[in-house]
Scaffold this motif. Structure first.
Motif, short mmCIF file in Angstrom:
data_model
loop_
_atom_site.label_atom_id
_atom_site.label_comp_id
_atom_site.label_asym_id
_atom_site.label_seq_id
_atom_site.Cartn_x
_atom_site.Cartn_y
_atom_site.Cartn_z
N ASP A 123 -5.42 0.95 -8.76
CA ASP A 123 -4.25 0.14 -8.41
C ASP A 123 -3.44 -0.04 -9.69
O ASP A 123 -4.01 -0.29 -10.76
CB ASP A 123 -4.67 -1.24 -7.89
CG ASP A 123 -5.57 -1.17 -6.66
OD1 ASP A 123 -5.61 -0.11 -6.01
OD2 ASP A 123 -6.23 -2.18 -6.36
N TYR B 145 -15.70 3.64 -2.67
CA TYR B 145 -16.89 3.65 -1.83
C TYR B 145 -16.62 4.48 -0.59
O TYR B 145 -15.51 4.44 -0.03
CB TYR B 145 -17.30 2.22 -1.44
CG TYR B 145 -17.74 1.42 -2.65
CD1 TYR B 145 -18.98 1.64 -3.22
CD2 TYR B 145 -16.89 0.48 -3.23
CE1 TYR B 145 -19.37 0.93 -4.35
CE2 TYR B 145 -17.28 -0.24 -4.35
CZ TYR B 145 -18.52 0.00 -4.90
OH TYR B 145 -18.90 -0.69 -6.02
N GLY C 203 -6.48 -5.04 2.41
CA GLY C 203 -5.25 -5.45 1.74
C GLY C 203 -5.08 -6.97 1.76
O GLY C 203 -4.71 -7.59 0.74
N LYS D 234 -9.35 -7.61 -7.79
CA LYS D 234 -9.84 -6.23 -7.66
C LYS D 234 -11.37 -6.21 -7.65
O LYS D 234 -12.00 -5.51 -6.85
CB LYS D 234 -9.27 -5.40 -8.82
CG LYS D 234 -9.80 -4.00 -8.95
CD LYS D 234 -9.16 -3.04 -7.96
CE LYS D 234 -9.62 -1.60 -8.25
NZ LYS D 234 -9.33 -0.71 -7.12
N ASN E 280 0.86 -1.19 0.00
CA ASN E 280 0.00 0.00 0.00
C ASN E 280 0.90 1.24 0.00
O ASN E 280 2.13 1.13 0.01
CB ASN E 280 -0.99 -0.03 1.18
CG ASN E 280 -0.32 0.12 2.54
OD1 ASN E 280 0.80 0.63 2.64
ND2 ASN E 280 -0.98 -0.36 3.58
N LYS F 198 -1.03 -0.38 -4.67
CA LYS F 198 -2.45 -0.19 -4.36
C LYS F 198 -2.74 1.29 -4.08
O LYS F 198 -1.99 1.95 -3.38
CB LYS F 198 -2.83 -1.01 -3.12
CG LYS F 198 -2.73 -2.51 -3.34
CD LYS F 198 -3.05 -3.29 -2.08
CE LYS F 198 -2.02 -3.15 -1.01
NZ LYS F 198 -2.22 -4.05 0.13
N GLY G 198 -5.59 2.53 -2.64
CA GLY G 198 -6.67 2.75 -1.68
C GLY G 198 -6.47 3.98 -0.80
O GLY G 198 -7.42 4.65 -0.42
N HIS G 199 -5.21 4.31 -0.51
CA HIS G 199 -4.93 5.43 0.40
C HIS G 199 -4.67 6.74 -0.33
O HIS G 199 -4.24 7.71 0.28
CB HIS G 199 -3.73 5.11 1.29
CG HIS G 199 -3.95 3.94 2.19
ND1 HIS G 199 -3.41 3.83 3.44
CD2 HIS G 199 -4.67 2.80 2.03
CE1 HIS G 199 -3.76 2.68 3.99
NE2 HIS G 199 -4.53 2.04 3.14
N1 LIG Z 1 -13.02 3.03 -0.24
C1 LIG Z 1 -12.69 2.10 -1.15
N2 LIG Z 1 -13.54 1.79 -2.15
C2 LIG Z 1 -13.23 0.84 -3.09
N3 LIG Z 1 -12.07 0.15 -3.08
C3 LIG Z 1 -11.18 0.42 -2.10
C4 LIG Z 1 -11.43 1.39 -1.09
N4 LIG Z 1 -10.35 1.44 -0.24
C5 LIG Z 1 -9.47 0.53 -0.71
N5 LIG Z 1 -9.95 -0.07 -1.84
C6 LIG Z 1 -9.30 -1.12 -2.62
O1 LIG Z 1 -8.97 -2.15 -1.68
C7 LIG Z 1 -7.72 -2.73 -1.99
C8 LIG Z 1 -6.77 -2.57 -0.80
O2 LIG Z 1 -6.19 -1.31 -0.91
P1 LIG Z 1 -5.49 -0.47 0.23
O3 LIG Z 1 -4.63 0.53 -0.47
O4 LIG Z 1 -6.54 0.07 1.16
O5 LIG Z 1 -4.64 -1.61 0.94
P2 LIG Z 1 -4.13 -1.77 2.42
O6 LIG Z 1 -3.83 -0.43 3.01
O7 LIG Z 1 -3.05 -2.76 2.40
O8 LIG Z 1 -5.36 -2.37 3.15
P3 LIG Z 1 -5.66 -2.46 4.74
O9 LIG Z 1 -6.87 -1.59 4.87
O10 LIG Z 1 -5.93 -3.91 4.95
O11 LIG Z 1 -4.44 -1.97 5.46
C9 LIG Z 1 -7.26 -2.03 -3.26
O12 LIG Z 1 -7.68 -2.78 -4.39
C10 LIG Z 1 -7.98 -0.69 -3.23
O13 LIG Z 1 -8.12 -0.11 -4.51
#
Ligand SMILES: Nc1ncnc2c1ncn2[C@@H]1O[C@H](COP(=O)(O)OP(=O)(O)OP(=O)(O)O)[C@@H](O)[C@H]1O
Ligand SMILES: Cc1ncc(CO)c(N)n1
Length: 266
Positions: free
Chosen positions: A188, A204, A213, A238, A140, A176, A178-179
């Motif tokens: 991603d 979302y 993750g 995904k 991430n 990724k 997500g953050h």
């Molecule tokens: N709010 C969201 N809506 C849709 N997809 C999301 C959202 N947040 C994260 N994702 C997806 O979820 C997956 C995990 O991404 P993220 O970058 O959050 O990983 P992470 O930080 O390792 O997760 P964790 O929350 O377990 O620490 C990715 O495919 C990301 O695109």
């Protein structure tokens, strides 16, 4: 029919939303038999990680050897590995087994609430010992910054991060997104250095992304276990995580888990 097998080498989450609990429910939801090498027992809930105790490295490796020698491993993933000693021992054991299956390395460094899940110096061991053995790594953005110093804020820096991470020797990297704040899409980026594939989906609005993750990496591992190519496995992973985020729920006073319960209605 005997299902394919996927091995998770990871820690336990007492809250049931991340770690091996997320991996096993994701393996089940994707039709593969889950095998486990437990690395650590964490004490955590929706508010964060209160502490952890690692499993002795020889016991971690004995679990891997026991299942690999008897049941066979079609694909494996690593999650929380806790210590440099466990990481080095896992790498050695994978070599002894001949590593003839795809390996997904999720370089878990901290929980999403910021609590460390790795002893000091262990992230460096993941980079040097596991990345060169990995089919795919799935950092991430926090892990990207710790590993490369690159702060990802847009598509250009995400691509620069992917290129920097591939230098560490994995075949593929998934950076990724997500953050990445302030974006309406979650993008991603998957690359092997030649292809750069953007996997994009709706972001979302939810606080409940605990285990996201782990769920993504284990869904990808399940697809690899069934024989998918890396791009196909990541595309399927995904789609799976997107639905799990969409159907996440509140549980406890903090961050609730992503949820694969929707597969029961499939
Ligand atoms: N709010 C969201 N809506 C849709 N997809 C999301 C959202 N947040 C994260 N994702 C997806 O979820 C997956 C995990 O991404 P993220 O970058 O959050 O990983 P992470 O930080 O390792 O997760 P964790 O929350 O377990 O620490 C990715 O495919 C990301 O695109
Ligand atoms: C055991 C464990 N592994 C991974 C994570 C990261 O989601 C967590 N919070 N707990």
């Amino acid at each position: 029919m005997t299902p394919h097998t996927a091995l998770t080498i990871a820690g336990s989450d007492s809250g049931g939303g991340a770690g091996i609990q997320a991996d096993l429910r994701t393996f089940f939801a994707n039709g593969v038999h889950g095998l486990v090498a437990l690395t650590a027992v964490t004490v955590q809930n929706s508010l964060g990680v209160q502490g952890f105790t690692e499993i002795p490295a020889d016991v971690v490796c004995a679990q891997i050897k026991a299942v690999a020698s008897d049941m066979g491993v079609d694909a494996a993933k690593t999650g929380m590995l806790a210590t440099a000693e466990i990481i080095r021992s896992v790498a050695k054991t994978l070599d002894e087994l001949g590593l003839d299956f795809p390996l997904v390395v999720d370089p878990v460094a901290a929980s999403m609430t910021g609590h460390s899940l790795l002893r000091e110096d262990a992230l460096e061991a993941i980079r040097t010992e596991l990345f060169p053995r990995a089919t795919l790594i799935t950092p991430n953005l926090d892990e990207v910054r710790l590993l490369t110093g690159v702060s990802v804020t847009d598509a250009a820096t995400q691509r620069a991060a992917a290129e920097a991470l591939l230098e560490f020797g994995s075949r593929w990297v998934l950076v990724k997104g997500g953050h990445m704040l302030g974006t309406s899409e979650c993008v991603d980026l998957l690359s092997d250095g030649r292809e750069f594939l953007e996997l994009s989906g709706p972001r979302y609005i939810t606080e409940n992304t605990h285990g996201g993750g782990d769920t993504l990496a284990s869904a990808i591992t399940a697809e690899l276990a069934k024989g998918a190519s890396v791009p196909d496995a990541v595309a399927a992973g995904k789609k799976f995580i997107e639905r799990c985020v969409a159907e996440s729920y509140s549980l406890g006073k903090g961050v609730g888990p992503v949820s694969p319960f929707w597969v029961l209605d499939r």
